[in-house]
Write a protein that holds these residues in place. Sequence first.
Motif, short mmCIF file in Angstrom:
data_model
loop_
_atom_site.label_atom_id
_atom_site.label_comp_id
_atom_site.label_asym_id
_atom_site.label_seq_id
_atom_site.Cartn_x
_atom_site.Cartn_y
_atom_site.Cartn_z
N GLY A 1 -81.53 -28.21 22.17
CA GLY A 1 -81.75 -29.58 22.64
C GLY A 1 -80.89 -30.63 21.98
O GLY A 1 -80.20 -31.41 22.68
N PRO A 2 -80.87 -30.72 20.64
CA PRO A 2 -80.06 -31.77 20.00
C PRO A 2 -78.58 -31.70 20.36
O PRO A 2 -77.95 -32.73 20.62
CB PRO A 2 -80.29 -31.50 18.50
CG PRO A 2 -81.61 -30.82 18.44
CD PRO A 2 -81.68 -29.97 19.67
N MET A 3 -78.03 -30.49 20.37
CA MET A 3 -76.61 -30.33 20.71
C MET A 3 -76.33 -30.79 22.14
O MET A 3 -75.34 -31.48 22.41
CB MET A 3 -76.18 -28.88 20.53
CG MET A 3 -74.71 -28.63 20.89
SD MET A 3 -74.15 -26.94 20.56
CE MET A 3 -75.05 -26.03 21.84
N ILE A 4 -77.21 -30.43 23.06
CA ILE A 4 -77.01 -30.80 24.47
C ILE A 4 -77.12 -32.31 24.65
O ILE A 4 -76.33 -32.93 25.38
CB ILE A 4 -78.02 -30.06 25.36
CG1 ILE A 4 -77.72 -28.55 25.34
CG2 ILE A 4 -77.98 -30.58 26.80
CD1 ILE A 4 -78.78 -27.71 26.01
N ILE A 5 -78.08 -32.94 23.98
CA ILE A 5 -78.26 -34.40 24.08
C ILE A 5 -77.01 -35.12 23.57
O ILE A 5 -76.49 -36.04 24.22
CB ILE A 5 -79.50 -34.84 23.28
CG1 ILE A 5 -80.78 -34.34 23.97
CG2 ILE A 5 -79.54 -36.37 23.15
CD1 ILE A 5 -82.03 -34.54 23.15
N ILE A 6 -76.51 -34.69 22.42
CA ILE A 6 -75.31 -35.31 21.86
C ILE A 6 -74.12 -35.11 22.79
O ILE A 6 -73.31 -36.01 23.01
CB ILE A 6 -75.01 -34.74 20.46
CG1 ILE A 6 -76.08 -35.23 19.48
CG2 ILE A 6 -73.62 -35.14 19.98
CD1 ILE A 6 -76.03 -34.57 18.12
N TRP B 1 -68.17 -23.91 25.37
CA TRP B 1 -69.07 -23.36 24.35
C TRP B 1 -70.52 -23.66 24.71
O TRP B 1 -71.39 -22.78 24.67
CB TRP B 1 -68.73 -23.97 22.98
CG TRP B 1 -69.51 -23.43 21.82
CD1 TRP B 1 -70.87 -23.46 21.64
CD2 TRP B 1 -68.99 -22.76 20.65
NE1 TRP B 1 -71.22 -22.87 20.46
CE2 TRP B 1 -70.08 -22.44 19.83
CE3 TRP B 1 -67.69 -22.44 20.24
CZ2 TRP B 1 -69.93 -21.79 18.60
CZ3 TRP B 1 -67.55 -21.79 19.02
CH2 TRP B 1 -68.65 -21.48 18.22
N ILE B 2 -70.80 -24.91 25.09
CA ILE B 2 -72.17 -25.32 25.39
C ILE B 2 -72.66 -24.67 26.69
O ILE B 2 -73.81 -24.21 26.78
CB ILE B 2 -72.26 -26.86 25.48
CG1 ILE B 2 -72.05 -27.46 24.09
CG2 ILE B 2 -73.61 -27.30 26.04
CD1 ILE B 2 -71.83 -28.96 24.08
N ILE B 3 -71.79 -24.60 27.70
CA ILE B 3 -72.17 -23.94 28.95
C ILE B 3 -72.52 -22.47 28.69
O ILE B 3 -73.54 -21.96 29.17
CB ILE B 3 -71.03 -24.05 29.98
CG1 ILE B 3 -70.86 -25.50 30.44
CG2 ILE B 3 -71.31 -23.15 31.20
CD1 ILE B 3 -69.63 -25.73 31.30
N LEU B 4 -71.68 -21.80 27.91
CA LEU B 4 -71.94 -20.40 27.57
C LEU B 4 -73.24 -20.27 26.78
O LEU B 4 -74.02 -19.33 27.01
CB LEU B 4 -70.77 -19.84 26.77
CG LEU B 4 -70.90 -18.37 26.32
CD1 LEU B 4 -71.08 -17.45 27.53
CD2 LEU B 4 -69.68 -17.95 25.51
N SER B 5 -73.49 -21.19 25.88
CA SER B 5 -74.71 -21.15 25.07
C SER B 5 -75.96 -21.26 25.92
O SER B 5 -76.95 -20.54 25.71
CB SER B 5 -74.68 -22.28 24.02
OG SER B 5 -73.58 -22.14 23.16
N ILE B 6 -75.93 -22.18 26.88
CA ILE B 6 -77.09 -22.35 27.76
C ILE B 6 -77.32 -21.09 28.58
O ILE B 6 -78.47 -20.63 28.74
CB ILE B 6 -76.88 -23.57 28.69
CG1 ILE B 6 -76.85 -24.86 27.85
CG2 ILE B 6 -77.98 -23.65 29.74
CD1 ILE B 6 -76.42 -26.08 28.64
N CYS B 7 -76.24 -20.51 29.10
CA CYS B 7 -76.37 -19.30 29.92
C CYS B 7 -76.87 -18.12 29.10
O CYS B 7 -77.74 -17.36 29.54
CB CYS B 7 -75.03 -18.97 30.56
SG CYS B 7 -74.48 -20.21 31.77
N LEU B 8 -76.34 -17.95 27.90
CA LEU B 8 -76.79 -16.86 27.04
C LEU B 8 -78.27 -17.00 26.69
O LEU B 8 -79.00 -16.01 26.61
CB LEU B 8 -75.96 -16.80 25.77
CG LEU B 8 -74.54 -16.24 25.89
CD1 LEU B 8 -73.79 -16.40 24.57
CD2 LEU B 8 -74.56 -14.78 26.31
N THR B 9 -78.71 -18.23 26.51
CA THR B 9 -80.10 -18.48 26.14
C THR B 9 -81.06 -18.01 27.22
O THR B 9 -82.18 -17.60 26.92
CB THR B 9 -80.31 -19.97 25.84
OG1 THR B 9 -79.52 -20.32 24.69
CG2 THR B 9 -81.77 -20.29 25.55
N THR B 10 -80.64 -18.04 28.48
CA THR B 10 -81.53 -17.66 29.57
C THR B 10 -82.01 -16.22 29.47
O THR B 10 -83.09 -15.89 29.98
CB THR B 10 -80.84 -17.86 30.95
OG1 THR B 10 -79.65 -17.05 31.00
CG2 THR B 10 -80.49 -19.31 31.17
#
Length: 362
Positions: free
Chosen positions: A257-262, A283-292
């Motif tokens: 959450g904090p990283m995405i908000i920033i 990096w952030i797009i990949l992170s969100i997808c991996l988290t799923t």
Amino acid sequence: MTTVFIYSFTFFSSILLTYVFDVKVNKNEKLPYPYIILLSLLPSITAGVRYGIGTDYFNYVEHNILIGNSSLWASLEDSREPLYILLQYFSSFFYNGPQVFLFLAMFISIYFIMLGANNFRNQSSMSLVMFIYLAYYYIEGFNIVRQTIAISIIFYSLKFIIKDRNFVKYLFWVMIATMFHNTALILLFFFFLPYKKPEKIKSIVSIMFFYCCLAVILLFPIQFLNVLSLIPAFGFYLIRYSFNLDSSVISSALRLGPMIIIAIFFLNKLIKQNPNYYVFISWIILSICLTTFLINIPYGWRIQYYLALPQLIMGSSVFKIYNLKSNALIMGAIVCVIYILFFYMYYIVLGSGPGIPYQSIF
């Protein structure tokens, strides 16, 4: 009250010392390593004298005894993480218990975080890096001790993705991190993320390749995990634990959450300040997808702590993108509030992390 006092004293003292470093040391001066050592001491002492805190605390007690009573070569023979064994072996000479190991593990972690922060000192605030690290990583570091060392080394190595791109040097530091915790190996692939705006054919092709790989991961997650399990470093975790177990979606969302908000509010301006920060988009797009699908793997949430590393750079750089000092201070304060809220929600409300209440050996 004891817990509040210990963490408040540790956090405020460390942040204040880092702020003095920010103010007193010229951005172009050579890094004074003794000062970095000083910055690393207080949080490491607090981590070192704890008792019974962390999932693997008593495993480290057992490891300390076993490794201390064995030859080094016998301990290293079957180890997947030799630098962890060496650190335990070295620690056992000083104290009959895990305290020296826990102190050194946190010391190494914060030392590399500060070294990494220094790589971006001209465009960020080291005191904000310390603030974000303590609010986000520090207490969880009581639980994921070896991985915390690996995370900090990976943060230091981001220099070779963002600032001075060099695959050989990045590979070297990823392998060092892997010898503390095997999961760091997954960060090797992040070097190949698109890092420039698609202005040339070569960068357009690299971005298309990235999104094609991402589509394969999302469309065939189980097959992807099966392939990943063939790599010994990951196979141990993926075979040891079964898939499709429930995990806290709220906790997983909070961790990114904090990283995405920033990123939503500031990343565009940060990229204008430093075009190399473009890599954070993929990096952030990949992170969100991996988290799923990481949330469906026991201990998969631990990978999120690697994925969230760009927040240390982005969050600490926010106030530098505003020319007016008043605006810069307001933006810096907003970042601090984001991480104070994260700390409260994650560690207090949800009770995640092992460090509350704090217990010491005394």
